[in-house]
Every structure is written in C-alpha cells, then in structure tokens.
Design a protein around this motif. Structure first.
Motif, short mmCIF file in Angstrom:
data_model
loop_
_atom_site.label_atom_id
_atom_site.label_comp_id
_atom_site.label_asym_id
_atom_site.label_seq_id
_atom_site.Cartn_x
_atom_site.Cartn_y
_atom_site.Cartn_z
N THR A 86 46.07 38.97 33.43
CA THR A 86 45.59 40.33 33.68
C THR A 86 45.73 41.11 32.38
OG1 THR A 86 46.29 40.25 35.99
CG2 THR A 86 45.89 42.43 35.06
N HIS A 87 44.70 41.83 32.01
CA HIS A 87 44.72 42.69 30.83
C HIS A 87 45.91 43.63 30.93
CE1 HIS A 87 43.53 45.84 28.05
NE2 HIS A 87 42.53 45.09 27.61
N ALA A 88 46.64 43.82 29.85
CA ALA A 88 47.86 44.63 29.86
C ALA A 88 47.63 46.04 30.41
CB ALA A 88 48.45 44.71 28.46
N ASP A 89 46.46 46.62 30.16
CA ASP A 89 46.18 47.98 30.63
C ASP A 89 45.87 48.05 32.13
OD1 ASP A 89 46.49 48.80 28.02
OD2 ASP A 89 44.32 48.92 27.63
N PHE A 90 45.75 46.89 32.79
CA PHE A 90 45.35 46.86 34.20
C PHE A 90 46.39 46.19 35.10
CE2 PHE A 90 41.54 47.50 31.79
CZ PHE A 90 40.77 48.35 32.57
N ARG A 91 47.58 45.97 34.57
CA ARG A 91 48.62 45.31 35.36
C ARG A 91 49.21 46.25 36.40
NH1 ARG A 91 50.88 41.96 30.19
NH2 ARG A 91 49.11 40.52 30.18
N ARG A 92 49.82 45.62 37.41
CA ARG A 92 50.52 46.33 38.49
C ARG A 92 49.56 47.10 39.39
NH1 ARG A 92 55.43 45.18 37.93
NH2 ARG A 92 56.42 46.69 39.25
N ARG A 93 48.31 46.59 39.49
CA ARG A 93 47.30 47.19 40.36
C ARG A 93 46.83 46.21 41.42
NH1 ARG A 93 42.90 49.75 36.47
NH2 ARG A 93 41.82 49.65 38.45
N GLY A 94 47.44 45.03 41.49
CA GLY A 94 47.05 44.04 42.49
C GLY A 94 45.90 43.14 42.08
N LEU A 95 45.43 43.27 40.84
CA LEU A 95 44.27 42.49 40.42
C LEU A 95 44.60 41.01 40.23
CD1 LEU A 95 42.76 45.09 37.94
CD2 LEU A 95 42.13 44.66 40.33
N GLY A 96 45.77 40.73 39.69
CA GLY A 96 46.20 39.34 39.56
C GLY A 96 46.32 38.67 40.92
N HIS A 97 46.93 39.37 41.87
CA HIS A 97 47.02 38.82 43.22
C HIS A 97 45.63 38.67 43.82
CE1 HIS A 97 51.51 39.78 44.22
NE2 HIS A 97 51.37 38.82 43.35
N GLY A 98 44.74 39.58 43.49
CA GLY A 98 43.37 39.51 44.03
C GLY A 98 42.64 38.26 43.58
N VAL A 99 42.72 37.93 42.29
CA VAL A 99 42.03 36.72 41.83
C VAL A 99 42.72 35.46 42.36
CG1 VAL A 99 40.93 37.79 39.82
CG2 VAL A 99 43.17 36.69 39.55
N LEU A 100 44.04 35.50 42.47
CA LEU A 100 44.74 34.36 43.05
C LEU A 100 44.38 34.19 44.53
CD1 LEU A 100 48.27 34.61 41.40
CD2 LEU A 100 46.57 32.81 41.07
N ARG A 101 44.26 35.28 45.26
CA ARG A 101 43.87 35.21 46.67
C ARG A 101 42.47 34.61 46.79
NH1 ARG A 101 43.61 40.21 47.65
NH2 ARG A 101 45.82 40.48 47.40
N ALA A 102 41.55 35.01 45.92
CA ALA A 102 40.19 34.45 45.94
C ALA A 102 40.24 32.94 45.67
CB ALA A 102 39.31 35.16 44.93
N ALA A 103 41.07 32.53 44.72
CA ALA A 103 41.19 31.11 44.41
C ALA A 103 41.81 30.35 45.57
CB ALA A 103 42.02 30.92 43.14
N LEU A 104 42.85 30.89 46.18
CA LEU A 104 43.47 30.23 47.33
C LEU A 104 42.51 30.15 48.50
CD1 LEU A 104 47.07 31.71 47.10
CD2 LEU A 104 46.39 29.32 46.71
N ASP A 105 41.73 31.19 48.73
CA ASP A 105 40.74 31.17 49.81
C ASP A 105 39.69 30.09 49.55
OD1 ASP A 105 42.06 33.26 51.09
OD2 ASP A 105 40.58 34.78 50.48
N ALA A 106 39.25 29.96 48.30
CA ALA A 106 38.26 28.93 47.96
C ALA A 106 38.86 27.53 48.14
CB ALA A 106 37.77 29.13 46.53
N ALA A 107 40.12 27.36 47.76
CA ALA A 107 40.78 26.06 47.94
C ALA A 107 40.90 25.73 49.43
CB ALA A 107 42.15 26.07 47.28
N CYS A 108 41.20 26.72 50.23
CA CYS A 108 41.28 26.53 51.68
C CYS A 108 39.91 26.15 52.23
CB CYS A 108 41.82 27.80 52.34
SG CYS A 108 42.02 27.65 54.12
N ALA A 109 38.88 26.85 51.80
CA ALA A 109 37.51 26.55 52.25
C ALA A 109 37.09 25.14 51.85
CB ALA A 109 36.54 27.58 51.69
N ALA A 110 37.63 24.62 50.73
CA ALA A 110 37.33 23.27 50.28
C ALA A 110 38.24 22.24 50.96
CB ALA A 110 37.48 23.18 48.76
#
Length: 148
Positions: A86-110
């Motif tokens: 996550t870009h240093a200026d955008f941390r602590r906003r849930g964005l890292g968890h958001g991309v990880l959630r998308a990846a986990l959802d895709a892995a589950c779908a696969a």
C-alpha cells in the motif's frame, strides 16, 4: 473519492512501478522493456491476477494472486499471494485488506484448498495486519532459495 478494488489493467503499469517503490524502495525498477514484458505476462497468464485498489485511476494498494493447478487434494488448486503493498500516503484506510479480500475471494471461487502468503517483515504490526486479513501465523515452515 473512494478507491475501487479491481483486477489490474495494462494501463496500470506506470502506477504499479511507482507503487512498488513503497514495497522495495532499495530495488531499482526494471528496464522499460523488461517491465512491459513482465506486466503483459502477469496480465495474460491465466494463472495470475494482480488486484489493485485504485483511487482516481491510480493504483494505491495491490497484491498478486497466483492460482496453481494441482494433482493432489482431489485436483484442487492452491494459491500464493505475493507483492502486497500500500502506498505510504494511503495506509490505514483498509485498502490493503481490500485487495487481500479480493484475492482470497478469487481463490475461493477457484476452489483453492489453501492460500499461502509469506512476509519477510519482523514488524509485529505487519504480522497482525495479515492475521486480521484472515491468515494464520506459523502454519508451516517456510524455506527460500534465491537465485541471482
């Protein structure tokens, strides 16, 4: 403006190269032709998906998911997540968890039977970040062989 979480696109390459400086600030970026070839391979492989959180069209958080076909576990694939940043200026906003959630959802779908993520960080806050995203610390022993 809220960030949009989506798979990366070809036009995201310049923003991704900028974002990766927040992951490995001491690493020099690849030569333009090398970067373009690697980016196209990532986007077109069919096995990898780069997820981004984009704000105003610019990637500000990302992770790469690789789904690996498998002949064990009844033929169910497994997945690996790498290059979480996550870009240093955008941390602590849930964005890292958001991309990880998308990846986990895709892995589950696969139908992946497991998803692995390794971190070289020794910072407790980083390790707790991954735990909060759904990962368990210390499940298996991790080995690494680096080649030049």
């Amino acid at each position: 403006m809220a960030a949009v979480i989506r798979p990366a696109r070809a036009e995201d390459l310049p923003g991704m190269l900028e974002l990766y400086r927040h992951l490995s600030p001491d690493n020099a970026p690849p030569a333009p032709a090398v970067a373009e070839a690697a980016w196209q391979a990532l986007l077109q492989s069919g096995l990898t998906t780069v997820f981004v959180a984009a704000e105003a069209g610019r990637p500000v958080a990302s992770c790469t998911l690789v789904v690996v076909p498998n002949l064990t576990r009844g033929g169910r694939p497994y997945a690996v997540i790498e290059n979480v940043v996550t870009h240093a200026d955008f941390r602590r906003r849930g964005l890292g968890h958001g991309v990880l959630r998308a990846a986990l959802d895709a892995a589950c779908a696969a139908d992946c039977y497991k998803v692995m993520l390794a971190s070289g960080s020794k910072q407790e806050a980083t390790l707790r970040f991954y735990e909060a995203a759904g990962f368990t610390r210390g499940g298996k022993t991790f080995f690494e062989a680096r080649r030049r």
